[in-house]
Design a protein around this motif. Structure first.
Motif, PDB file in Angstrom:
ATOM      1  N   THR A  32      10.113   3.787  -0.789  1.00  0.00           N
ATOM      2  CA  THR A  32       8.936   4.640  -0.642  1.00  0.00           C
ATOM      3  C   THR A  32       9.341   6.044  -0.177  1.00  0.00           C
ATOM      4  O   THR A  32       8.853   7.045  -0.703  1.00  0.00           O
ATOM      5  CB  THR A  32       7.944   4.019   0.362  1.00  0.00           C
ATOM      6  OG1 THR A  32       7.531   2.761  -0.141  1.00  0.00           O
ATOM      7  CG2 THR A  32       6.730   4.902   0.568  1.00  0.00           C
ATOM      8  N   GLN A  81       8.701   9.570  -2.034  1.00  0.00           N
ATOM      9  CA  GLN A  81       7.948  10.640  -1.386  1.00  0.00           C
ATOM     10  C   GLN A  81       8.741  11.943  -1.354  1.00  0.00           C
ATOM     11  O   GLN A  81       8.175  13.015  -1.410  1.00  0.00           O
ATOM     12  CB  GLN A  81       7.538  10.222   0.026  1.00  0.00           C
ATOM     13  CG  GLN A  81       6.462   9.173   0.035  1.00  0.00           C
ATOM     14  CD  GLN A  81       6.188   8.605   1.412  1.00  0.00           C
ATOM     15  OE1 GLN A  81       7.033   8.649   2.300  1.00  0.00           O
ATOM     16  NE2 GLN A  81       5.003   8.050   1.586  1.00  0.00           N
ATOM     17  N   SER A  92       0.821  -1.207   0.000  1.00  0.00           N
ATOM     18  CA  SER A  92       0.000   0.000   0.000  1.00  0.00           C
ATOM     19  C   SER A  92       0.860   1.264   0.000  1.00  0.00           C
ATOM     20  O   SER A  92       0.604   2.205  -0.756  1.00  0.00           O
ATOM     21  CB  SER A  92      -0.917  -0.004   1.230  1.00  0.00           C
ATOM     22  OG  SER A  92      -1.620   1.200   1.330  1.00  0.00           O
ATOM     23  N   LYS A  93       1.908   1.278   0.816  1.00  0.00           N
ATOM     24  CA  LYS A  93       2.788   2.453   0.889  1.00  0.00           C
ATOM     25  C   LYS A  93       3.468   2.727  -0.447  1.00  0.00           C
ATOM     26  O   LYS A  93       3.532   3.864  -0.895  1.00  0.00           O
ATOM     27  CB  LYS A  93       3.875   2.243   1.950  1.00  0.00           C
ATOM     28  CG  LYS A  93       3.439   2.482   3.355  1.00  0.00           C
ATOM     29  CD  LYS A  93       4.646   2.306   4.266  1.00  0.00           C
ATOM     30  CE  LYS A  93       4.312   2.589   5.696  1.00  0.00           C
ATOM     31  NZ  LYS A  93       5.511   2.474   6.550  1.00  0.00           N
ATOM     32  N   THR A 113       3.755  -5.280  -7.758  1.00  0.00           N
ATOM     33  CA  THR A 113       2.490  -5.414  -7.037  1.00  0.00           C
ATOM     34  C   THR A 113       2.029  -6.871  -6.998  1.00  0.00           C
ATOM     35  O   THR A 113       1.575  -7.354  -5.966  1.00  0.00           O
ATOM     36  CB  THR A 113       1.405  -4.535  -7.693  1.00  0.00           C
ATOM     37  OG1 THR A 113       1.885  -3.191  -7.756  1.00  0.00           O
ATOM     38  CG2 THR A 113       0.120  -4.549  -6.895  1.00  0.00           C
ATOM     39  N   SER A 133       2.495   1.740  -3.419  1.00  0.00           N
ATOM     40  CA  SER A 133       1.482   2.129  -4.406  1.00  0.00           C
ATOM     41  C   SER A 133       1.112   3.600  -4.271  1.00  0.00           C
ATOM     42  O   SER A 133       1.011   4.318  -5.279  1.00  0.00           O
ATOM     43  CB  SER A 133       0.232   1.267  -4.252  1.00  0.00           C
ATOM     44  OG  SER A 133       0.531  -0.080  -4.510  1.00  0.00           O
ATOM     45  N   LYS A 134       0.931   4.054  -3.049  1.00  0.00           N
ATOM     46  CA  LYS A 134       0.609   5.473  -2.828  1.00  0.00           C
ATOM     47  C   LYS A 134       1.764   6.364  -3.255  1.00  0.00           C
ATOM     48  O   LYS A 134       1.555   7.423  -3.849  1.00  0.00           O
ATOM     49  CB  LYS A 134       0.290   5.727  -1.358  1.00  0.00           C
ATOM     50  CG  LYS A 134      -1.056   5.227  -0.917  1.00  0.00           C
ATOM     51  CD  LYS A 134      -1.308   5.670   0.508  1.00  0.00           C
ATOM     52  CE  LYS A 134      -2.008   4.616   1.300  1.00  0.00           C
ATOM     53  NZ  LYS A 134      -2.171   4.971   2.702  1.00  0.00           N
ATOM     54  N   ALA A 135       2.986   5.947  -2.937  1.00  0.00           N
ATOM     55  CA  ALA A 135       4.153   6.747  -3.295  1.00  0.00           C
ATOM     56  C   ALA A 135       4.312   6.838  -4.810  1.00  0.00           C
ATOM     57  O   ALA A 135       4.632   7.908  -5.343  1.00  0.00           O
ATOM     58  CB  ALA A 135       5.411   6.164  -2.660  1.00  0.00           C
ATOM     59  N   ALA A 177       1.887   6.585  -7.012  1.00  0.00           N
ATOM     60  CA  ALA A 177       0.782   7.409  -7.517  1.00  0.00           C
ATOM     61  C   ALA A 177       1.041   8.898  -7.294  1.00  0.00           C
ATOM     62  O   ALA A 177       0.659   9.721  -8.134  1.00  0.00           O
ATOM     63  CB  ALA A 177      -0.522   7.000  -6.841  1.00  0.00           C
ATOM     64  N   ASN A 178       1.692   9.248  -6.196  1.00  0.00           N
ATOM     65  CA  ASN A 178       1.931  10.660  -5.878  1.00  0.00           C
ATOM     66  C   ASN A 178       3.256  11.187  -6.408  1.00  0.00           C
ATOM     67  O   ASN A 178       3.498  12.383  -6.366  1.00  0.00           O
ATOM     68  CB  ASN A 178       1.892  10.866  -4.364  1.00  0.00           C
ATOM     69  CG  ASN A 178       0.499  10.683  -3.804  1.00  0.00           C
ATOM     70  OD1 ASN A 178      -0.483  10.937  -4.482  1.00  0.00           O
ATOM     71  ND2 ASN A 178       0.420  10.242  -2.568  1.00  0.00           N
TER      72      ASN A 178
END
Length: 139
Positions: A132, A136, A63-64, A85, A66-68, A70-71
């Motif tokens: 990650t 970020q 999850s971490k 994934t 994937s969010k990183a 995406a952002n």
């Protein structure tokens, strides 16, 4: 990309990852202590909590990341990210299967495997967590 971070930045990232991991490790240190004191040392291997924790760790790091991704403004390959994934999701499912196996038909072999899986999850907590943090910082 790793060289873009200063030594202090790398230390700060690992300090955060160690702090997160400490909250995972404390219950297992207590578990080992209690099982060693009150029962047979083999009971440490027969507790399904190891596999459950692995499942949670694999899910959190997936999850971490994937969010990183995406952002992040970094360019990523859809194929490579898809493979990443899929591999992490496989590990989530494997850990869940081992958990259910330990509940249904516990064995010493499966118990040892779940602890190995926990150490693999711990490794990925740090390696994927570091990646990650780098992503970020590039936002």
């Amino acid at each position: 990309m790793n060289s873009a971070l200063s030594k202090n930045q790398r230390k700060a990232i690992y300090a955060d990852l160690k702090t997160e991991f400490l909250y995972i490790a404390i219950p297992f240190c207590l578990l080992i202590g209690v099982k060693s004191y009150m029962g047979d040392w083999r009971d440490i291997f027969m507790v399904a909590d190891w596999a459950l924790a692995s499942c949670i760790i694999f899910g959190q790091i997936t999850s971490k990341v994937s969010k990183a991704v995406a952002n992040s403004k970094l360019t990523t390959s859809q194929e490579h990210f898809g493979l990443y994934t899929a591999k992490r999701f496989f590990l989530v499912v494997l850990a869940a299967a081992v958990y259910f196996g330990m509940l249904a038909l516990p064995s010493m072999g499966l118990g040892i495997f779940q602890i190995v899986l926990f150490f693999v999850a711990s490794y990925f907590h740090f390696s994927d967590g570091f990646a990650t943090a780098i992503m970020q910082k590039s936002v």
